[in-house]
Design an enzyme around this catalytic site. Structure first.
Site, PDB file in Angstrom:
ATOM      1  N   ASP A 107       0.862  -1.181   0.000  1.00 42.29           N
ATOM      2  CA  ASP A 107       0.000   0.000   0.000  1.00 42.29           C
ATOM      3  C   ASP A 107       0.900   1.232   0.000  1.00 42.29           C
ATOM      4  OD1 ASP A 107      -2.370   1.376   0.027  1.00 42.29           O
ATOM      5  OD2 ASP A 107      -2.682   1.217   2.187  1.00 42.29           O
ATOM      6  N   GLU A 161      -7.115   4.979  -8.454  1.00 46.70           N
ATOM      7  CA  GLU A 161      -8.419   5.404  -7.943  1.00 46.70           C
ATOM      8  C   GLU A 161      -9.073   6.510  -8.759  1.00 46.70           C
ATOM      9  OE1 GLU A 161     -10.474   6.056  -3.591  1.00 46.70           O
ATOM     10  OE2 GLU A 161      -8.453   5.283  -3.833  1.00 46.70           O
ATOM     11  N   LYS A 188     -10.097   1.723  -8.856  1.00 46.13           N
ATOM     12  CA  LYS A 188     -10.603   1.827  -7.486  1.00 46.13           C
ATOM     13  C   LYS A 188     -11.798   2.776  -7.439  1.00 46.13           C
ATOM     14  CE  LYS A 188      -7.963   1.804  -3.803  1.00 46.13           C
ATOM     15  NZ  LYS A 188      -6.910   2.181  -2.816  1.00 46.13           N
ATOM     16  N   THR A 244     -13.222   0.078  -2.801  1.00 46.22           N
ATOM     17  CA  THR A 244     -12.521   0.499  -1.596  1.00 46.22           C
ATOM     18  C   THR A 244     -13.471   1.180  -0.610  1.00 46.22           C
ATOM     19  OG1 THR A 244     -10.571   1.715  -0.828  1.00 46.22           O
ATOM     20  CG2 THR A 244     -11.843   2.729  -2.602  1.00 46.22           C
ATOM     21  N   PHE A 282     -11.686  -2.154   5.105  1.00 45.66           N
ATOM     22  CA  PHE A 282     -10.719  -1.326   5.837  1.00 45.66           C
ATOM     23  C   PHE A 282     -10.670  -1.714   7.314  1.00 45.66           C
ATOM     24  CE2 PHE A 282      -9.608   2.716   3.310  1.00 45.66           C
ATOM     25  CZ  PHE A 282      -9.448   1.976   2.150  1.00 45.66           C
TER      26      PHE A 282
END
Length: 318
Positions: free
Chosen positions: A16, A95, A132, A156, A178
């Site tokens: 990440d 994203e 994303k 996400t 998450f």
């Protein structure tokens, strides 16, 4: 064998980060980025030339200042993704602007633009890119349509079981629950509870999704994300994928203690539920979870602010 190498035996490890040096060091299979990481990356010396190149590229295309800025931002996101793909064998997650999270058609339009830039300007096949999108109802519907065009998506900011269920029913390629942000919410809102790995709501949410997906043999990949400590990661060993920050990768690499795999696919598979969530049912189920409502809103807001900050840097340099 260190814990990172042990983990790689059970789970695909994803980094990440947008930092090339960390990617070269830890040799992950895949990598993920988001507006916060892109914002951090463009302040690194090794990426400064990409900002200049993106601005030059955008100016040549013409249009209003707003269009030039948006085009330059898209180019930076894609260019950083291309650089990362040179260092990994797998895929990069890029994203879509979080401000489009409640607009299905605009999310699709932006996703296709990003894919076009990867394929036609850099020669990167779409199979190596995950788009994303925030796990709003509108984002999930965008992903459902994009998947039909072989544009795979990473949903996400996923906090509720309703989001996970809707993603699976829409044949989304991958979801990112998450863990750490869920854990944070419970610690803040219920401070009197002594938390450990057994009552960690972030970890338990991923375990619930994992069991459900495997029970009904959904193809959607589960990639746990946003970890706060090493124990959260090890408690999800066996999960399809885990995306981990460089700091925690370093901690895993420096520890040689053995651990036991925690997640295993179920041996008995059931037929998938016939009734899929409607928008109304999704909203009812999702909104019953106050944590999920607050964290989804907060996440969209923060990523949007980072996107705006990125645009301001481009505008200043332009």
């Amino acid at each position: 064998m260190n814990q990172l190498d042990q983990l790689k035996k059970y789970t695909k490890v994803v980094i990440d980060s947008g930092d090339i040096q960390n990617i070269k060091k830890y040799k992950p299979f895949d990598a993920t980025t988001n507006p916060s990481l892109i914002l951090k990356a463009i302040n690194m010396k090794e990426y400064s030339y990409l900002v200049k190149k993106s601005i030059i590229y955008s100016k040549k295309k013409g249009g209003s200042i707003k269009k030039k800025i948006n085009r330059a931002v898209d180019k930076i996101i894609v260019s950083i993704g291309v650089e990362i793909l040179k260092k990994i064998p797998g895929v990069i997650s890029s994203e879509v602007d979080s401000r489009l999270s409640f607009n299905t058609q605009d999310s699709i339009k932006k996703a296709k633009k990003i894919i076009y830039m990867y394929e036609n300007e850099h020669g990167i096949d779409r199979s190596r890119v995950l788009i994303k999108l925030a796990s709003t109802w509108e984002g999930i519907q965008a992903a459902k349509l994009l998947e039909k065009e072989n544009i795979h998506c990473n949903l996400t900011l996923l906090f509720s079981f309703a989001q996970a269920k809707a993603c699976a029913e829409s044949n989304v390629f991958l979801i990112s629950p998450f863990v750490g942000r869920i854990y944070d919410w419970y610690r803040i809102n219920y401070p009197s509870i002594k938390y450990n790995i057994l009552n960690d709501e972030g970890v338990n949410s991923v375990k619930k999704i994992y069991k459900y997906y495997k029970k009904y043999s959904y193809n959607t990949i589960i990639m746990g994300a946003s970890f706060r400590n090493k124990n959260q990661i090890l408690s999800l060993s066996g999960c399809d994928c885990l995306t981990i920050s460089p700091d925690l990768l370093k901690e895993l690499e420096s520890n040689n203690e053995t651990f036991t795999r925690q997640l295993f696919p179920t041996k008995k598979i059931f037929n998938k539920p016939k009734n899929k969530l409607s928008k109304f049912e999704f909203e009812i189920l999702h909104n019953k979870d106050l944590m999920a409502v607050e964290k989804l809103s907060e996440g969209i807001k923060q990523f949007s602010l980072d996107q705006i900050a990125l645009e301001k840097i481009i505008e200043k340099n332009m």
